[in-house]
Design a protein around this motif. Structure first.
Motif, PDB file in Angstrom:
ATOM      1  N   ILE A   1       0.845  -1.196   0.000  1.00  8.50           N
ATOM      2  CA  ILE A   1       0.000   0.000   0.000  1.00  8.50           C
ATOM      3  C   ILE A   1       0.881   1.247   0.000  1.00  8.50           C
ATOM      4  CG2 ILE A   1      -1.812   1.254   1.225  1.00  8.50           C
ATOM      5  CD1 ILE A   1      -2.597  -1.449   2.500  1.00  8.50           C
ATOM      6  N   ILE A   2       0.645   2.129  -0.946  1.00 10.18           N
ATOM      7  CA  ILE A   2       1.433   3.360  -1.081  1.00 10.18           C
ATOM      8  C   ILE A   2       0.508   4.561  -0.888  1.00 10.18           C
ATOM      9  CG2 ILE A   2       3.036   4.660  -2.530  1.00 10.18           C
ATOM     10  CD1 ILE A   2       4.031   1.877  -1.947  1.00 10.18           C
ATOM     11  N   ALA A   3       0.909   5.486  -0.035  1.00 10.72           N
ATOM     12  CA  ALA A   3       0.096   6.673   0.260  1.00 10.72           C
ATOM     13  C   ALA A   3       1.006   7.893   0.382  1.00 10.72           C
ATOM     14  CB  ALA A   3      -0.700   6.462   1.551  1.00 10.72           C
ATOM     15  N   PRO A   4       0.448   9.095   0.273  1.00 13.26           N
ATOM     16  CA  PRO A   4       1.271  10.306   0.423  1.00 13.26           C
ATOM     17  C   PRO A   4       1.688  10.521   1.876  1.00 13.26           C
ATOM     18  CG  PRO A   4      -1.039  10.889   0.180  1.00 13.26           C
ATOM     19  CD  PRO A   4      -0.955   9.413  -0.065  1.00 13.26           C
ATOM     20  N   LEU A   5       2.711  11.339   2.072  1.00 11.42           N
ATOM     21  CA  LEU A   5       3.156  11.711   3.417  1.00 11.42           C
ATOM     22  C   LEU A   5       2.030  12.387   4.185  1.00 11.42           C
ATOM     23  CD1 LEU A   5       6.690  13.206   2.649  1.00 11.42           C
ATOM     24  CD2 LEU A   5       6.198  10.956   3.632  1.00 11.42           C
ATOM     25  N   GLY A   6       2.097  12.308   5.504  1.00  7.73           N
ATOM     26  CA  GLY A   6       1.113  12.950   6.354  1.00  7.73           C
ATOM     27  C   GLY A   6       1.537  14.337   6.797  1.00  7.73           C
ATOM     28  N   ASN A   7       0.628  15.034   7.462  1.00 12.35           N
ATOM     29  CA  ASN A   7       0.871  16.363   8.043  1.00 12.35           C
ATOM     30  C   ASN A   7       1.175  17.455   7.025  1.00 12.35           C
ATOM     31  OD1 ASN A   7       0.435  15.705  10.741  1.00 12.35           O
ATOM     32  ND2 ASN A   7       2.538  15.048  11.054  1.00 12.35           N
ATOM     33  N   MET A   8       0.906  17.170   5.743  1.00 11.88           N
ATOM     34  CA  MET A   8       1.111  18.181   4.696  1.00 11.88           C
ATOM     35  C   MET A   8      -0.038  18.084   3.693  1.00 11.88           C
ATOM     36  SD  MET A   8       5.251  17.850   4.161  1.00 11.88           S
ATOM     37  CE  MET A   8       5.378  16.162   4.775  1.00 11.88           C
ATOM     38  N   PRO A   9      -0.515  19.228   3.176  1.00 16.12           N
ATOM     39  CA  PRO A   9      -1.633  19.203   2.235  1.00 16.12           C
ATOM     40  C   PRO A   9      -1.264  18.472   0.946  1.00 16.12           C
ATOM     41  CG  PRO A   9      -1.225  21.439   3.056  1.00 16.12           C
ATOM     42  CD  PRO A   9      -0.065  20.594   3.483  1.00 16.12           C
ATOM     43  N   LEU A  10      -2.259  17.831   0.371  1.00 14.46           N
ATOM     44  CA  LEU A  10      -2.030  17.090  -0.859  1.00 14.46           C
ATOM     45  C   LEU A  10      -2.060  18.010  -2.077  1.00 14.46           C
ATOM     46  CD1 LEU A  10      -1.941  14.027  -1.970  1.00 14.46           C
ATOM     47  CD2 LEU A  10      -4.303  14.508  -2.625  1.00 14.46           C
ATOM     48  N   ILE A  11      -1.182  17.739  -3.033  1.00  8.63           N
ATOM     49  CA  ILE A  11      -1.225  18.403  -4.336  1.00  8.63           C
ATOM     50  C   ILE A  11      -1.863  17.452  -5.356  1.00  8.63           C
ATOM     51  CG2 ILE A  11       0.132  19.370  -6.229  1.00  8.63           C
ATOM     52  CD1 ILE A  11       2.159  20.330  -4.178  1.00  8.63           C
ATOM     53  N   LYS A  12      -1.277  16.270  -5.501  1.00 11.09           N
ATOM     54  CA  LYS A  12      -1.858  15.246  -6.360  1.00 11.09           C
ATOM     55  C   LYS A  12      -1.211  13.896  -6.049  1.00 11.09           C
ATOM     56  CE  LYS A  12      -2.538  13.714 -11.127  1.00 11.09           C
ATOM     57  NZ  LYS A  12      -2.166  13.873 -12.551  1.00 11.09           N
ATOM     58  N   ASP A  13      -2.020  12.872  -5.915  1.00 12.94           N
ATOM     59  CA  ASP A  13      -1.561  11.501  -5.701  1.00 12.94           C
ATOM     60  C   ASP A  13      -0.560  11.409  -4.555  1.00 12.94           C
ATOM     61  OD1 ASP A  13      -3.202  10.778  -7.797  1.00 12.94           O
ATOM     62  OD2 ASP A  13      -1.613  10.738  -9.294  1.00 12.94           O
ATOM     63  N   LEU A  14       0.712  11.190  -4.854  1.00 13.68           N
ATOM     64  CA  LEU A  14       1.735  11.021  -3.819  1.00 13.68           C
ATOM     65  C   LEU A  14       2.573  12.283  -3.622  1.00 13.68           C
ATOM     66  CD1 LEU A  14       2.912   7.442  -4.870  1.00 13.68           C
ATOM     67  CD2 LEU A  14       1.167   8.054  -3.196  1.00 13.68           C
TER      68      LEU A  14
ATOM     69  N   VAL B   1       2.904  16.013  -2.109  1.00 16.48           N
ATOM     70  CA  VAL B   1       2.332  16.887  -1.080  1.00 16.48           C
ATOM     71  C   VAL B   1       2.989  18.265  -1.120  1.00 16.48           C
ATOM     72  CG1 VAL B   1       1.695  14.988   0.471  1.00 16.48           C
ATOM     73  CG2 VAL B   1       3.979  16.028   0.658  1.00 16.48           C
ATOM     74  N   ASP B   2       2.280  19.231  -0.566  1.00 15.36           N
ATOM     75  CA  ASP B   2       2.797  20.596  -0.458  1.00 15.36           C
ATOM     76  C   ASP B   2       3.654  20.677   0.800  1.00 15.36           C
ATOM     77  OD1 ASP B   2       3.286  23.273  -0.134  1.00 15.36           O
ATOM     78  OD2 ASP B   2       1.199  23.920  -0.362  1.00 15.36           O
ATOM     79  N   MET B   3       4.957  20.868   0.633  1.00 13.74           N
ATOM     80  CA  MET B   3       5.888  20.859   1.761  1.00 13.74           C
ATOM     81  C   MET B   3       6.209  22.259   2.285  1.00 13.74           C
ATOM     82  SD  MET B   3       8.490  17.769   0.627  1.00 13.74           S
ATOM     83  CE  MET B   3       9.222  17.646   2.270  1.00 13.74           C
ATOM     84  N   SER B   4       5.354  23.227   1.992  1.00 21.59           N
ATOM     85  CA  SER B   4       5.621  24.610   2.410  1.00 21.59           C
ATOM     86  C   SER B   4       5.786  24.727   3.917  1.00 21.59           C
ATOM     87  CB  SER B   4       4.490  25.531   1.945  1.00 21.59           C
ATOM     88  OG  SER B   4       4.411  25.574   0.541  1.00 21.59           O
ATOM     89  N   SER B   5       4.891  24.087   4.692  1.00 18.81           N
ATOM     90  CA  SER B   5       4.988  24.185   6.154  1.00 18.81           C
ATOM     91  C   SER B   5       6.271  23.539   6.660  1.00 18.81           C
ATOM     92  CB  SER B   5       3.775  23.534   6.815  1.00 18.81           C
ATOM     93  OG  SER B   5       3.740  22.134   6.566  1.00 18.81           O
ATOM     94  N   PHE B   6       6.682  22.472   6.024  1.00 15.61           N
ATOM     95  CA  PHE B   6       7.927  21.790   6.375  1.00 15.61           C
ATOM     96  C   PHE B   6       9.117  22.743   6.241  1.00 15.61           C
ATOM     97  CE2 PHE B   6      11.669  19.423   4.925  1.00 15.61           C
ATOM     98  CZ  PHE B   6      11.765  18.401   5.855  1.00 15.61           C
ATOM     99  N   TRP B   7       9.200  23.441   5.092  1.00 11.00           N
ATOM    100  CA  TRP B   7      10.326  24.347   4.864  1.00 11.00           C
ATOM    101  C   TRP B   7      10.201  25.617   5.705  1.00 11.00           C
ATOM    102  CZ3 TRP B   7      14.042  21.808   2.981  1.00 11.00           C
ATOM    103  CH2 TRP B   7      13.848  20.830   2.012  1.00 11.00           C
TER     104      TRP B   7
END
Length: 351
Positions: free
Chosen positions: A112-125, A127-133
């Motif tokens: 099972i493959i899913a996108p990272l958590g705690n970040m908004p999704l952009i598409k499929d896998l 994610v928007d890593m703005s908060s991370f940076w």
């Protein structure tokens, strides 16, 4: 187990990849892809095959394919990891050791493959890593201005000084720890384990001139080190053994060495816990509440906040009237003193 896994590396097998797919502002769907792959194929190899041969619309990040750039982080069978590092054989071996509902369909293993958590999704896998940076930037992960002034000769560090930066220097900013962070999930102010691991690098760097001001910032509320719930997930998923929780703990110790118990509830929580365990072998919860929340009877508001809980405990007969020290209390005291002596020795070596 090693022989079994090595055999899986060479065997061609059918595997079902269940990929969580989603567009922005839409509900997620699970899409299945059947592949005939070898156990030695990485998860990224398999995603590439899906994209090149079955579905060109699948979106995911990748770059180096060699555990260097951190681009291909995603959730694989429920945990955050690098797709270029994990392989099919290892994943199937893990499935065999754990009971996961739906891990097989008609005898065919599923991954099972899913996108990272705690970040908004952009598409499929992806994610928007703005908060991370942004949270990384918030801890100012650069040597201070005074430390960057060009000297008459090069900056010199002893091997011991440089070795303090080894673990944190391994971080590749993949986002795996941030994805799994429980504290970040419930507290949007918490900067995250990746940022605090980098923060410790600055605290430990002998060239930096802002240690005290940094520690004051990292001590602030729950956005800094005291927001960490110590769940250990960041350490368990880090692909580079940065051990973010360990770095957070080191910052806490630097703060505790400089602060008094009266300075804040977070400081008192740590110091009172150690003092009570040293005194009685375990925590006298009556004293713990009064000293931590009530600030040794100085915080009237804190004391009043304890009243409802205290009354309920008394009414249900759960309020202890006395405290019995545990057996082996003297051994506990000896251990605590031994740890303190070791810390002093280490501090002396660093200085």
């Amino acid at each position: 187990m090693g022989i079994a896994i090595s055999k899986l590396w060479l065997v061609v097998m059918e595997v079902i990849f269940k990929i969580i797919r989603q567009q922005q502002n839409s509900s997620p769907i699970v899409q299945n892809y059947h592949l005939d792959v070898e156990g030695g194929n990485t998860i990224l190899d398999c995603l590439n095959l899906i994209k090149w041969e079955q579905d060109g619309t699948l979106a995911f990040r990748k770059n180096c394919r060699n555990t260097i750039c951190g681009s291909c982080a995603m959730r694989i069978n429920g945990r955050s990891a690098l797709a270029c590092k994990e392989n099919v054989g290892s994943e199937i071996a893990k499935l065999e050791q754990t009971v996961i509902t739906g891990s097989h369909t008609n005898g065919i293993p599923e991954i099972i493959i899913a996108p990272l958590g705690n970040m908004p999704l952009i598409k499929d896998l992806v994610v928007d890593m703005s908060s991370f940076w942004n949270n990384l930037e918030a801890v100012a992960p650069y040597v201070s201005t005074a430390g960057r002034n060009i000297p008459e000769r090069e900056f010199l560090q002893t091997p011991q000084e440089r070795s303090r930066l080894d673990e944190t220097g391994n971080c590749i900013m993949c986002g795996a720890c941030y994805s799994e962070c429980n504290a970040r999930e419930v507290d949007p102010n918490f900067v995250g384990p990746h940022a605090l691991a980098k923060a410790y690098r600055m605290v430990a760097d002998s060239r930096d001139h802002k240690t005290e001001s940094r520690l004051e910032e990292y001590n602030e509320g729950t956005k800094g080190v005291w927001g960490c719930t110590r769940c250990f997930y960041c350490n368990s998923v880090c692909p580079m053994e940065v051990a973010p929780l360990d770095q957070i703990t080191k910052i806490k110790q630097e703060i505790l060495d400089r602060k008094q118990a009266s300075d804040s509830r977070s400081i008192r929580h740590r110091k009172v816990l150690i003092d009570l365990v040293k005194e009685g072998g375990w925590i006298d919860e009556r004293q713990f509440g009064l000293q931590v929340v009530g600030n040794y009877f100085k915080d009237l508001k804190g004391l009043l906040s304890l009243a409802p809980l205290g009354l309920r405990m008394i009414a249900r007969g759960k309020f202890p009237l006395s405290f019995e020290p545990s057996e082996g209390t003297q051994q506990v005291r000896s251990l605590i003193e031994a740890v303190k002596q070791e810390e002093k020795k280490l501090q002396g070596v660093r200085e």
